[in-house]
Design a protein around this motif. Structure first.
Motif, mmCIF file in Angstrom:
data_model
loop_
_atom_site.group_PDB
_atom_site.id
_atom_site.type_symbol
_atom_site.label_atom_id
_atom_site.label_comp_id
_atom_site.label_asym_id
_atom_site.label_seq_id
_atom_site.Cartn_x
_atom_site.Cartn_y
_atom_site.Cartn_z
ATOM 1 N N LEU A 280 2.479 8.255 -5.573
ATOM 2 C CA LEU A 280 3.622 7.474 -5.110
ATOM 3 C C LEU A 280 3.423 7.094 -3.651
ATOM 4 O O LEU A 280 3.311 7.955 -2.782
ATOM 5 N N SER A 281 3.361 5.792 -3.412
ATOM 6 C CA SER A 281 3.155 5.276 -2.066
ATOM 7 C C SER A 281 4.489 4.766 -1.524
ATOM 8 O O SER A 281 5.259 4.146 -2.264
ATOM 9 N N PRO A 282 4.800 5.006 -0.257
ATOM 10 C CA PRO A 282 6.110 4.656 0.290
ATOM 11 C C PRO A 282 6.240 3.172 0.602
ATOM 12 O O PRO A 282 6.429 2.753 1.748
ATOM 13 N N VAL A 283 6.131 2.348 -0.445
ATOM 14 C CA VAL A 283 6.314 0.903 -0.322
ATOM 15 C C VAL A 283 7.210 0.427 -1.451
ATOM 16 O O VAL A 283 7.346 1.098 -2.492
ATOM 17 N N LEU A 284 7.824 -0.721 -1.270
ATOM 18 C CA LEU A 284 8.662 -1.368 -2.283
ATOM 19 C C LEU A 284 8.127 -2.774 -2.517
ATOM 20 O O LEU A 284 7.876 -3.504 -1.570
ATOM 21 N N PHE A 285 7.943 -3.144 -3.793
ATOM 22 C CA PHE A 285 7.449 -4.479 -4.136
ATOM 23 C C PHE A 285 8.577 -5.414 -4.576
ATOM 24 O O PHE A 285 8.535 -6.596 -4.318
ATOM 25 N N GLY A 286 9.533 -4.898 -5.326
ATOM 26 C CA GLY A 286 10.590 -5.747 -5.847
ATOM 27 C C GLY A 286 10.206 -6.482 -7.118
ATOM 28 O O GLY A 286 11.069 -6.802 -7.947
ATOM 29 N N ALA A 287 8.938 -6.776 -7.303
ATOM 30 C CA ALA A 287 8.433 -7.452 -8.504
ATOM 31 C C ALA A 287 6.945 -7.163 -8.596
ATOM 32 O O ALA A 287 6.305 -6.803 -7.613
ATOM 33 N N GLN B 5 -2.788 -14.395 0.011
ATOM 34 C CA GLN B 5 -2.730 -13.522 1.177
ATOM 35 C C GLN B 5 -1.604 -12.501 1.050
ATOM 36 O O GLN B 5 -1.771 -11.329 1.416
ATOM 37 N N ARG B 6 -0.458 -12.944 0.518
ATOM 38 C CA ARG B 6 0.660 -12.013 0.307
ATOM 39 C C ARG B 6 0.276 -10.951 -0.719
ATOM 40 O O ARG B 6 0.549 -9.761 -0.525
ATOM 41 N N TRP B 7 -0.374 -11.364 -1.825
ATOM 42 C CA TRP B 7 -0.787 -10.429 -2.867
ATOM 43 C C TRP B 7 -1.741 -9.386 -2.283
ATOM 44 O O TRP B 7 -1.576 -8.180 -2.496
ATOM 45 N N MET B 8 -2.726 -9.847 -1.521
ATOM 46 C CA MET B 8 -3.724 -8.933 -0.970
ATOM 47 C C MET B 8 -3.099 -7.991 0.060
ATOM 48 O O MET B 8 -3.474 -6.822 0.140
ATOM 49 N N ALA B 9 -2.135 -8.492 0.849
ATOM 50 C CA ALA B 9 -1.467 -7.636 1.821
ATOM 51 C C ALA B 9 -0.657 -6.545 1.139
ATOM 52 O O ALA B 9 -0.661 -5.380 1.564
ATOM 53 N N GLN B 10 0.046 -6.908 0.060
ATOM 54 C CA GLN B 10 0.819 -5.911 -0.675
ATOM 55 C C GLN B 10 -0.094 -4.891 -1.343
ATOM 56 O O GLN B 10 0.196 -3.686 -1.350
ATOM 57 N N TRP B 11 -1.187 -5.369 -1.917
ATOM 58 C CA TRP B 11 -2.136 -4.459 -2.559
ATOM 59 C C TRP B 11 -2.714 -3.479 -1.542
ATOM 60 O O TRP B 11 -2.813 -2.274 -1.806
ATOM 61 N N ALA B 12 -3.073 -3.982 -0.370
ATOM 62 C CA ALA B 12 -3.612 -3.114 0.672
ATOM 63 C C ALA B 12 -2.574 -2.091 1.122
ATOM 64 O O ALA B 12 -2.908 -0.937 1.397
ATOM 65 N N GLU B 13 -1.305 -2.496 1.186
ATOM 66 C CA GLU B 13 -0.248 -1.565 1.580
ATOM 67 C C GLU B 13 -0.082 -0.459 0.542
ATOM 68 O O GLU B 13 0.103 0.711 0.892
ATOM 69 N N LEU B 14 -0.170 -0.819 -0.734
ATOM 70 C CA LEU B 14 -0.047 0.168 -1.807
ATOM 71 C C LEU B 14 -1.182 1.184 -1.751
ATOM 72 O O LEU B 14 -0.981 2.381 -1.969
ATOM 73 N N VAL C 117 -3.318 6.282 -10.956
ATOM 74 C CA VAL C 117 -2.962 5.028 -10.291
ATOM 75 C C VAL C 117 -2.097 5.303 -9.070
ATOM 76 O O VAL C 117 -1.436 6.332 -8.971
ATOM 77 N N SER C 118 -2.102 4.347 -8.150
ATOM 78 C CA SER C 118 -1.122 4.315 -7.069
ATOM 79 C C SER C 118 0.062 3.479 -7.532
ATOM 80 O O SER C 118 -0.115 2.457 -8.210
ATOM 81 N N MET C 119 1.268 3.891 -7.157
ATOM 82 C CA MET C 119 2.468 3.199 -7.607
ATOM 83 C C MET C 119 3.476 3.110 -6.467
ATOM 84 O O MET C 119 3.639 4.059 -5.691
ATOM 85 N N SER C 120 4.143 1.969 -6.365
ATOM 86 C CA SER C 120 5.200 1.815 -5.385
ATOM 87 C C SER C 120 6.410 2.646 -5.801
ATOM 88 O O SER C 120 6.546 3.033 -6.966
ATOM 89 N N LEU C 121 7.306 2.892 -4.870
ATOM 90 C CA LEU C 121 8.485 3.705 -5.184
ATOM 91 C C LEU C 121 9.396 3.033 -6.196
ATOM 92 O O LEU C 121 10.178 3.716 -6.863
ATOM 93 N N ASP C 122 9.301 1.709 -6.339
ATOM 94 C CA ASP C 122 10.120 1.037 -7.356
ATOM 95 C C ASP C 122 9.332 0.769 -8.636
ATOM 96 O O ASP C 122 9.738 -0.047 -9.465
ATOM 97 N N GLY C 123 8.204 1.446 -8.822
ATOM 98 C CA GLY C 123 7.562 1.495 -10.136
ATOM 99 C C GLY C 123 6.477 0.492 -10.434
ATOM 100 O O GLY C 123 6.082 0.336 -11.587
#
Length: 222
Positions: free
Chosen positions: A179-186, A40-49, A9-15
């Motif tokens: 580990l992808s260099p992004v942070l989701f927060g939730a 749109q926010r969900w898809m943008a975050q997913w694409a960033e991950l 899996v791909s994972m954000s730095l905050d897990g």
């Protein structure tokens, strides 16, 4: 049946392995929902991950996005993951989202066993992917996937709850995290609810690239 059971899996730095759920999640990719700001926010975050995957030659070839693309270690990791997989297991929630968004030629090209509570005839897609629906538990789904995979490996494709269920049941031999260099927060945490009293990990390798870091661990009973 000598293959391993693994997940990758791909994972954000905050897990997190997926963004925070949205109210229309069950029909996330339905055309009527794509203009919703939360979607749109969900898809943008997913694409960033997943951004490390999109430029790769192998991914472009597999998804028929055109010629060209980047090579190098990231491309090798994507190709190796695909080539080692003889069958996959996934949860119904992931299948429902994928059924809306995968192209007609789904990207697996091997049998996929969907853990569900309902009966459904196998769904065959062009390119070698057939979805089989298993309504009597993860062990039966995994047994069928092992048989279908032969001497290749079985991938637990997701989502997070299905991965965790296999991990806590002692059914996973190995896993890889990118580990992808992004942070989701939730969002969906990979290890939220893991039975740490039963799972011991052995580092296998760590491979940084210009975009991400690939971590691989063997799983042992504690």
């Amino acid at each position: 049946m000598a293959g391993k059971v693994f997940f990758s899996v791909s994972m954000s730095l905050d897990g997190f392995i997926a963004p925070e759920s949205v109210p229309v999640e069950d029909e996330l990719f339905a055309p009527d929902n794509r203009d919703d700001p939360d979607v749109q926010r969900w898809m943008a975050q997913w694409a960033e991950l997943q951004q490390w995957l999109f430029p790769l030659r192998f991914i472009r070839e597999n998804l028929k996005l055109g010629e060209g693309g980047e090579e190098g270690r990231d491309n090798d990791v994507a190709r190796e993951t695909f080539e080692r997989t003889g069958a996959s297991v996934m949860g119904k929630r992931m299948f429902d989202l994928g059924e809306q968004s995968w192209p007609e030629e789904a990207p697996f090209h091997t049998p996929v066993f969907v853990v569900t509570h309902t009966k459904r005839d196998p769904w065959e897609r062009p390119g070698g992917t057939t979805f089989h629906f298993v309504n009597d538990g993860i062990e039966h789904a995994l047994d069928q996937a092992r048989e279908a995979a032969g001497d290749r490996d079985v991938r637990i494709a997701g989502g997070g709850a299905t991965i965790l269920e296999h991990l806590n049941a002692g059914l996973v031999d190995e896993f890889s995290i990118t580990l992808s260099p992004v942070l989701f927060g939730a969002g969906t945490r990979l290890f939220d609810g893991v039975d740490a009293s039963r799972v011991a990990l052995e580092p296998v390798r760590s491979e940084p690239s210009s975009r991400v870091t690939h971590l691989t661990y063997a799983v042992h009973p504690r």
